[in-house]
Design a protein around this motif. Structure first.
Motif, short mmCIF file in Angstrom:
data_model
loop_
_atom_site.label_atom_id
_atom_site.label_comp_id
_atom_site.label_asym_id
_atom_site.label_seq_id
_atom_site.Cartn_x
_atom_site.Cartn_y
_atom_site.Cartn_z
N LEU A 103 0.85 -1.19 0.01
CA LEU A 103 -0.02 0.14 -0.12
C LEU A 103 0.84 1.34 -0.04
CD1 LEU A 103 -2.72 -1.24 2.53
CD2 LEU A 103 -2.78 -1.18 0.03
N VAL B 216 -0.99 5.14 -0.76
CA VAL B 216 -2.17 4.90 -0.20
C VAL B 216 -2.11 5.79 1.24
CG1 VAL B 216 -4.04 3.55 0.84
CG2 VAL B 216 -2.79 2.70 -1.15
N ASN B 217 -3.15 6.56 1.50
CA ASN B 217 -2.97 7.41 2.64
C ASN B 217 -2.95 6.55 4.03
OD1 ASN B 217 -5.78 7.00 3.80
ND2 ASN B 217 -6.41 8.58 2.16
N ARG B 218 -2.72 7.33 5.09
CA ARG B 218 -2.33 6.59 6.17
C ARG B 218 -3.56 5.90 6.76
NH1 ARG B 218 2.24 8.29 10.03
NH2 ARG B 218 0.75 7.67 11.46
N GLU B 219 -4.60 6.63 6.91
CA GLU B 219 -5.77 5.83 7.80
C GLU B 219 -6.05 4.59 6.72
OE1 GLU B 219 -7.13 9.92 7.14
OE2 GLU B 219 -5.22 9.76 7.86
N GLU B 220 -6.22 4.76 5.53
CA GLU B 220 -6.60 3.70 4.67
C GLU B 220 -5.63 2.39 4.82
OE1 GLU B 220 -9.26 3.51 2.96
OE2 GLU B 220 -8.88 1.73 1.85
N ASP C 259 -3.88 1.93 7.34
CA ASP C 259 -4.03 1.27 9.06
C ASP C 259 -5.52 0.43 8.91
OD1 ASP C 259 -3.03 1.54 11.80
OD2 ASP C 259 -5.18 2.12 12.06
N LYS C 260 -6.56 1.01 8.21
CA LYS C 260 -7.77 0.12 8.26
C LYS C 260 -7.59 -1.26 7.46
CE LYS C 260 -11.63 1.31 5.63
NZ LYS C 260 -12.26 2.09 4.99
N ARG C 261 -6.90 -1.23 6.45
CA ARG C 261 -6.96 -2.06 5.44
C ARG C 261 -5.88 -3.51 6.01
NH1 ARG C 261 -6.39 -1.42 -0.62
NH2 ARG C 261 -7.00 0.78 -1.10
N ARG D 152 -4.52 -5.35 -0.55
CA ARG D 152 -4.73 -4.63 -1.91
C ARG D 152 -5.39 -5.46 -2.91
NH1 ARG D 152 -1.61 -4.47 -6.37
NH2 ARG D 152 -0.17 -6.04 -6.41
#
Ligand SMILES: Nc1ncnc2c1ncn2[C@@H]1O[C@H](COP(=O)(O)OP(=O)(O)OP(=O)(O)O)[C@@H](O)[C@H]1O
Ligand SMILES: [Mg+2]
Lengths: 364, 292
Positions: free
Chosen positions: A100, A105-109, A111-113, A150
């Motif tokens: 990622l 991909v941004n940080r929150e995304e 972390d979430k994935r 991903r």
């Protein structure tokens, strides 16, 4: 998300041929298992798909795109390696986040994935550990996690759950299949374990010594093996093979073995005629299609002797001495029998297979 | 994976071995540290004090070694009169410059030798390392001739080039070992994750960094401690500390105080460097832990 098409692909390592003229198609969003014993060229095939290995000859297409010349990055694949190949200096979280991060991909995304994948693989509590501090199974799950964070065009799995214990393996089989169905991603899965291939795949490609033996659905592979080798490789316990002669009489065709004569069905006779069968054949019969009764003259057609019985809880494996041959029978649990105790067995003519003795090609 | 704590069980021989080990270490420390101590002390002593030595066997007299009026006049002499500032600078530039170039070029060469297969690779590799088999003095004269025709004698670039000639093959050889130790599968995984070849190399750099760091120090030490090249190829404009120190030995007058001070000036920076990268040096030796 794409169809994978392998056309006339060869792989040489110096003079050794690892893959011979492979033609294989994995339909869009389907699950293809490449099944074969150690050293049959499964990993080589997968690595050519990934772009890690030069394709000696032939073409590989992802959809309409010929990928022969594309580096892994541009193929948009995710691969799980046989030997994990984790980044030893990074934590489990960072290992899984790497694909990622490379795509910004941004940080929150991220972390979430990563957390979602970790939860699925039951490794949430290990996210801060380094690979050195993980057990083999945990490493393998981290490696799977790195692939599923991903959504690539194609998943490539190289024996991803081979090193897990039996229970976790069964669990992961279900999880991976579910995951593949949910993500609807074209998946190519290499394994030497027929159970994995049979239970997970839409299609199975059976390989042996670099050559594709058969391509088909699990049921086709199991019920209509293309040759003796596939028949013997798929199924547990493996199929029994007996040398027989075909004799044509007034009332039809009979397979003759020193210990028995087995009349074939009309449909089978027609198939043999169509294919111009030779007289010498190999009779293939699956252990669970053989009827078995203990005791002399216990009523089934063929007299035999017990070699050994192996109770498996609900079922029992009986090895039976039939003249010079030994065959395996799978039956419901019954009393154990000792060496050389008499028994009788019977074959179900409709469920046998016949192979040419000369080249092993199946007649039916 | 097994932890790295080794199970140990007490036994008589282990206890004896423990005592012997401690004795050996004590002797070894004395052997290596005493000369350094004397050098540092003497560099702060007046010449008269420096030769106040206790008689042989007079252990009580050891105290006389430590009773003196500290003076910095030797250091003042070195830096104010004898230009040691310049020599120190030359030493630093030449050794760091060569080490930097050797490690950067060496890493790149080692990476390709480790990861790629090409025709004649083994011959190339052997040739690279064989350049280190000739003794330095054997190549010094031809090197001098070449450098003179290129006007490199007595210049810092010339000295850096000379050191690099010797550091680079060694760097390639050692660093290839470090790259070989990192499984290629890690880069493959990284490329499948979506990195380019170069990004994949960056991914494994932290794994070879301890090795590279450790080797960087070896290269710096080679240049820093060199006397031969510096006195011949660097003579004139690019004098470094070792030839400058030798220069203090004059037929009439051996300047012991200044020599000791120069020794201290030469030693201290490397001591600091050692402490600074100690962690890496140790890590460099435990590279095997990278393997899965
Ligand atoms: N780098 C290589 N150099 C030379 N030969 C190789 C190389 N990699 C594989 N081979 C050979 O190619 C053949 C196929 O290897 P491959 O790794 O594809 O087998 P596999 O089916 O994945 O086996 P396994 O189940 O043991 O992983 C083997 O005979 C192997 O010895
Ligand atoms: Mg393999």
């Amino acid at each position: 998300m794409v169809e994978v098409n392998i056309q006339n692909v060869w792989k040489y390592y110096g003079k050794t041929v690892a893959v011979k003229e492979l033609n294989l198609k994995c339909p869009e969003n389907s699950f293809l298992a490449i099944l074969g014993p150690s050293g049959c060229g499964k990993s080589s095939t997968l690595r050519m798909l990934a772009g890690l290995e030069h394709i000696s000859a032939g073409d590989i297409f992802f959809g309409d795109l010929r990928v022969n010349q594309l580096p892994p990055k541009e193929r948009d694949i995710a691969m799980v390696f046989e030997n994990y190949a984790l980044y030893p200096h990074k934590t489990v979280f960072e290992n899984m986040a790497n694909p990622l991060r490379l795509r910004n991909v941004n940080r929150e995304e991220i972390d979430k994935r990563v957390r979602r994948a970790a939860e699925l693989l039951q490794i949430e509590m290990l996210l801060d550990r380094k690979p050195m501090q993980l057990s083999g199974g945990q490493k393998q799950r981290t490696a799977i996690g790195r692939a599923i964070v991903r959504e690539p065009k194609v998943f490539l799995f190289d024996e991803p759950i081979a090193h897990l214990d039996a229970k976790l393996r069964a669990h992961m089989r279900g999880e991976l299949k579910h995951l593949q169905r949910r993500l609807e991603t074209t998946t190519i899965y290499v394994t030497h374990d027929q159970l994995e291939a049979m239970s997970m795949a839409d299609n199975i490609a059976v390989m042996h010594e670099g050559v594709l033996q058969q391509f088909g659905t699990p049921s086709e592979i199991y019920n209509h093996p293309a040759n003796e080798w596939v028949a013997g490789f798929v199924g547990e316990p493996p199929m029994n093979f007996l040398n027989c002669r075909l004799e044509r009489g007034a009332d039809g065709v009979v397979a003759v073995h020193p210990s028995f004569r087995l009349a074939l069905t009309d449909a089978q006779r027609r198939l043999l005629e169509e294919k111009g069968a030779e007289a010498e054949v190999r009779l293939g019969v699956r252990p669970d299609t053989i009827a078995y009764r203990a005791g002399a003259g216990s009523g089934l057609g063929i007299a035999a002797k017990v070699f050994v019985t192996e109770p498996l809880g609900g079922d029992m494996i009986v090895e039976v001495q039939l003249g010079a041959d030994r065959i395996t029978v799978k039956t419901k649990i019954g009393p154990s029998a000792n060496l050389d105790e008499p028994c009788t067995i019977a074959f179900d003519a409709a469920r046998i297979h016949l192979f040419a003795a000369s080249n092993g090609i199946a007649y039916f | 994976m097994a932890s790295r704590e080794i199970a140990q069980y007490p036994s008589a021989s282990r206890r004896v071995f423990g005592v012997v080990t401690i004795l050996f270490i004590a002797f070894y420390l004395l052997w290596t540290l005493l000369p350094l101590l004397i050098m540092f002390l003497s560099s702060f002593k007046d010449l008269l004090d420096a030769f106040q030595l206790p008689a042989t066997g007079d252990w009580g007299g050891v105290a006389t070694l430590f009773t003196f009026e500290p003076t910095t006049k030797h250091y003042e002499n070195l830096f104010l009169e004898l230009n040691f500032g310049t020599y120190l600078g030359n030493s630093l530039i030449a050794s760091l410059g060569s080490a930097g170039i050797s490690v950067v070029l060496g890493s790149m060469a080692a990476y390709s030798l480790s990861r790629l297969d090409f025709r004649g690779k083994n011959h190339l590799f052997f040739w690279i390392i064989s350049t280190r088999m000739a003794p330095v003095v054997a190549v010094l004269v031809p090197l001098y001739a070449i450098f003179r025709s290129l006007d490199l004698i007595g210049t810092l670039p010339g000295l850096i080039l000379a050191y690099t000639t010797f550091n680079l093959p060694f760097a390639i050889w050692i660093l290839k070992g470090f790259f070989d130790n990192v499984p290629y599968a890690i880069e493959e995984a990284s490329m499948c994750d979506g990195s380019t070849r170069l990004q994949a190399l960056r991914m494994i750099l932290p794994l070879v960094a301890p090795g590279i760091g450790a080797f960087l120090v070896l290269c710096v030490l080679f240049g820093w401690n060199d006397y031969l090249f510096s006195s011949i190829i660097g003579s004139g404009g690019a004098k470094t500390l070792p030839p400058a120190t030798i220069g203090l030995v004059q037929p009439q007058n051996i300047q012991w105080g200044s020599i000791m001070a120069a020794g201290a000036v030469t030693t201290v920076p490397m001591l600091f460097l050692g402490v600074l990268i100690r962690r890496y040096l140790v890590a460099g030796l435990t590279m095997g832990a990278v393997r899965e």
